[in-house]
Design a protein around this motif. Structure first.
Motif, PDB file in Angstrom:
ATOM      1  N   LEU A  48     -15.534  50.191 -19.282  1.00  0.00           N
ATOM      2  CA  LEU A  48     -16.619  50.198 -18.316  1.00  0.00           C
ATOM      3  C   LEU A  48     -16.536  51.492 -17.523  1.00  0.00           C
ATOM      4  CD1 LEU A  48     -16.300  46.534 -17.042  1.00  0.00           C
ATOM      5  CD2 LEU A  48     -17.944  47.430 -18.679  1.00  0.00           C
ATOM      6  N   LYS A  49     -17.673  52.148 -17.382  1.00  0.00           N
ATOM      7  CA  LYS A  49     -17.724  53.407 -16.653  1.00  0.00           C
ATOM      8  C   LYS A  49     -18.594  53.213 -15.421  1.00  0.00           C
ATOM      9  CE  LYS A  49     -18.696  58.283 -17.315  1.00  0.00           C
ATOM     10  NZ  LYS A  49     -19.155  59.289 -18.274  1.00  0.00           N
ATOM     11  N   THR A  50     -18.088  53.656 -14.283  1.00  0.00           N
ATOM     12  CA  THR A  50     -18.833  53.524 -13.051  1.00  0.00           C
ATOM     13  C   THR A  50     -18.642  54.785 -12.219  1.00  0.00           C
ATOM     14  OG1 THR A  50     -19.135  52.205 -11.056  1.00  0.00           O
ATOM     15  CG2 THR A  50     -16.913  52.333 -11.926  1.00  0.00           C
ATOM     16  N   ASP A  51     -19.561  55.013 -11.314  1.00  0.00           N
ATOM     17  CA  ASP A  51     -19.432  56.166 -10.429  1.00  0.00           C
ATOM     18  C   ASP A  51     -18.791  55.786  -9.099  1.00  0.00           C
ATOM     19  OD1 ASP A  51     -21.544  54.674  -9.530  1.00  0.00           O
ATOM     20  OD2 ASP A  51     -22.902  56.356  -9.243  1.00  0.00           O
ATOM     21  N   THR A  60     -15.649  54.752  -6.642  1.00  0.00           N
ATOM     22  CA  THR A  60     -14.228  55.062  -6.553  1.00  0.00           C
ATOM     23  C   THR A  60     -13.434  53.757  -6.580  1.00  0.00           C
ATOM     24  OG1 THR A  60     -14.202  54.961  -4.140  1.00  0.00           O
ATOM     25  CG2 THR A  60     -14.728  57.093  -5.153  1.00  0.00           C
ATOM     26  N   PRO A  61     -12.155  53.804  -6.922  1.00  0.00           N
ATOM     27  CA  PRO A  61     -11.349  52.573  -6.902  1.00  0.00           C
ATOM     28  C   PRO A  61     -11.286  51.916  -5.524  1.00  0.00           C
ATOM     29  CG  PRO A  61     -10.239  54.254  -8.181  1.00  0.00           C
ATOM     30  CD  PRO A  61     -11.422  54.917  -7.549  1.00  0.00           C
ATOM     31  N   ALA A  62     -11.432  52.710  -4.465  1.00  0.00           N
ATOM     32  CA  ALA A  62     -11.435  52.114  -3.128  1.00  0.00           C
ATOM     33  C   ALA A  62     -12.715  51.310  -2.891  1.00  0.00           C
ATOM     34  CB  ALA A  62     -11.308  53.210  -2.069  1.00  0.00           C
ATOM     35  N   GLN A  63     -13.832  51.771  -3.445  1.00  0.00           N
ATOM     36  CA  GLN A  63     -15.102  51.062  -3.279  1.00  0.00           C
ATOM     37  C   GLN A  63     -15.155  49.799  -4.130  1.00  0.00           C
ATOM     38  OE1 GLN A  63     -17.618  54.350  -4.412  1.00  0.00           O
ATOM     39  NE2 GLN A  63     -18.359  54.576  -2.309  1.00  0.00           N
ATOM     40  N   ALA A  64     -14.659  49.903  -5.349  1.00  0.00           N
ATOM     41  CA  ALA A  64     -14.697  48.761  -6.261  1.00  0.00           C
ATOM     42  C   ALA A  64     -13.505  48.851  -7.205  1.00  0.00           C
ATOM     43  CB  ALA A  64     -15.994  48.754  -7.048  1.00  0.00           C
ATOM     44  N   PRO A  65     -12.514  47.995  -7.017  1.00  0.00           N
ATOM     45  CA  PRO A  65     -11.376  47.999  -7.948  1.00  0.00           C
ATOM     46  C   PRO A  65     -11.816  47.595  -9.357  1.00  0.00           C
ATOM     47  CG  PRO A  65     -11.026  46.447  -6.120  1.00  0.00           C
ATOM     48  CD  PRO A  65     -12.375  47.035  -5.962  1.00  0.00           C
ATOM     49  N   LYS A  66     -10.973  47.888 -10.330  1.00  0.00           N
ATOM     50  CA  LYS A  66     -11.351  47.639 -11.722  1.00  0.00           C
ATOM     51  C   LYS A  66     -11.622  46.165 -11.988  1.00  0.00           C
ATOM     52  CE  LYS A  66      -6.564  47.580 -13.280  1.00  0.00           C
ATOM     53  NZ  LYS A  66      -5.574  48.185 -14.151  1.00  0.00           N
ATOM     54  N   GLU A  67     -10.927  45.273 -11.288  1.00  0.00           N
ATOM     55  CA  GLU A  67     -11.164  43.845 -11.479  1.00  0.00           C
ATOM     56  C   GLU A  67     -12.568  43.462 -11.015  1.00  0.00           C
ATOM     57  OE1 GLU A  67      -8.495  45.073  -9.815  1.00  0.00           O
ATOM     58  OE2 GLU A  67      -6.906  44.689 -11.281  1.00  0.00           O
ATOM     59  N   MET A  68     -13.005  44.046  -9.905  1.00  0.00           N
ATOM     60  CA  MET A  68     -14.341  43.750  -9.398  1.00  0.00           C
ATOM     61  C   MET A  68     -15.412  44.272 -10.354  1.00  0.00           C
ATOM     62  SD  MET A  68     -16.243  44.952  -5.887  1.00  0.00           S
ATOM     63  CE  MET A  68     -15.148  44.076  -4.794  1.00  0.00           C
ATOM     64  N   VAL A  69     -15.203  45.482 -10.884  1.00  0.00           N
ATOM     65  CA  VAL A  69     -16.162  46.049 -11.842  1.00  0.00           C
ATOM     66  C   VAL A  69     -16.234  45.159 -13.073  1.00  0.00           C
ATOM     67  CG1 VAL A  69     -16.625  48.017 -13.345  1.00  0.00           C
ATOM     68  CG2 VAL A  69     -15.866  48.400 -10.991  1.00  0.00           C
ATOM     69  N   HIS A  70     -15.088  44.690 -13.547  1.00  0.00           N
ATOM     70  CA  HIS A  70     -15.055  43.806 -14.714  1.00  0.00           C
ATOM     71  C   HIS A  70     -15.781  42.492 -14.428  1.00  0.00           C
ATOM     72  CE1 HIS A  70     -13.216  40.735 -17.353  1.00  0.00           C
ATOM     73  NE2 HIS A  70     -13.384  41.679 -18.262  1.00  0.00           N
TER      74      HIS A  70
END
Length: 126
Positions: free
Chosen positions: A43-46, A48-58
């Motif tokens: 998953l690619k997002t613009d 930052t990890p502080a805005q949305a951690p990888k678990e949240m993006v998933h």
């Protein structure tokens, strides 16, 4: 070669042309390395990890998959809700609201039917 690059084969397949003979050479080690990622998705997002951690993006990606499944379900077999001509800006939101409401009804009925026996499967004995 442009076709191999487009198909993302250029890293492990070499195509040579000599007179009227095409030769395709497969680099086994490069193919094996590329095959390690088969079946994996990224998953690619613009953000930052502080805005949305990888678990949240998933998790949000899974939610989007659920919404797509709901739209597919509502526009096919159970309800056959078809899109309307959307000429005004507010109508796409209204269409999505109606489809999501219909899907929630489908989910509620399915959960009720799974908790008890379905009305059409009742025993004939008193």
């Amino acid at each position: 070669m442009a076709r191999a690059e487009k198909l993302r084969l250029a890293d492990w397949v070499a195509l040579t042309v000599a007179e009227r003979v095409l030769t395709l050479t497969v680099q086994e080690d490069a193919q094996t390395a590329a095959a390690k990622l088969d079946g994996c998705s990224g998953l690619k997002t613009d953000l930052t990890p502080a805005q949305a951690p990888k678990e949240m993006v998933h998790d949000r990606s899974k939610d989007l998959a659920s919404v797509e499944h709901a739209l597919r379900t509502c526009t096919t077999a159970p309800l056959e809700v078809r899109p309307i001509f959307l000429r005004r800006a507010e109508r796409p939101r209204a269409q999505a609201f109606v489809v999501m409401l219909a899907y929630q009804i489908i989910q509620y009925l399915a959960s009720c039917w799974s908790l008890s026996t379905a009305p059409w499967k009742k025993d004939s004995t008193p």
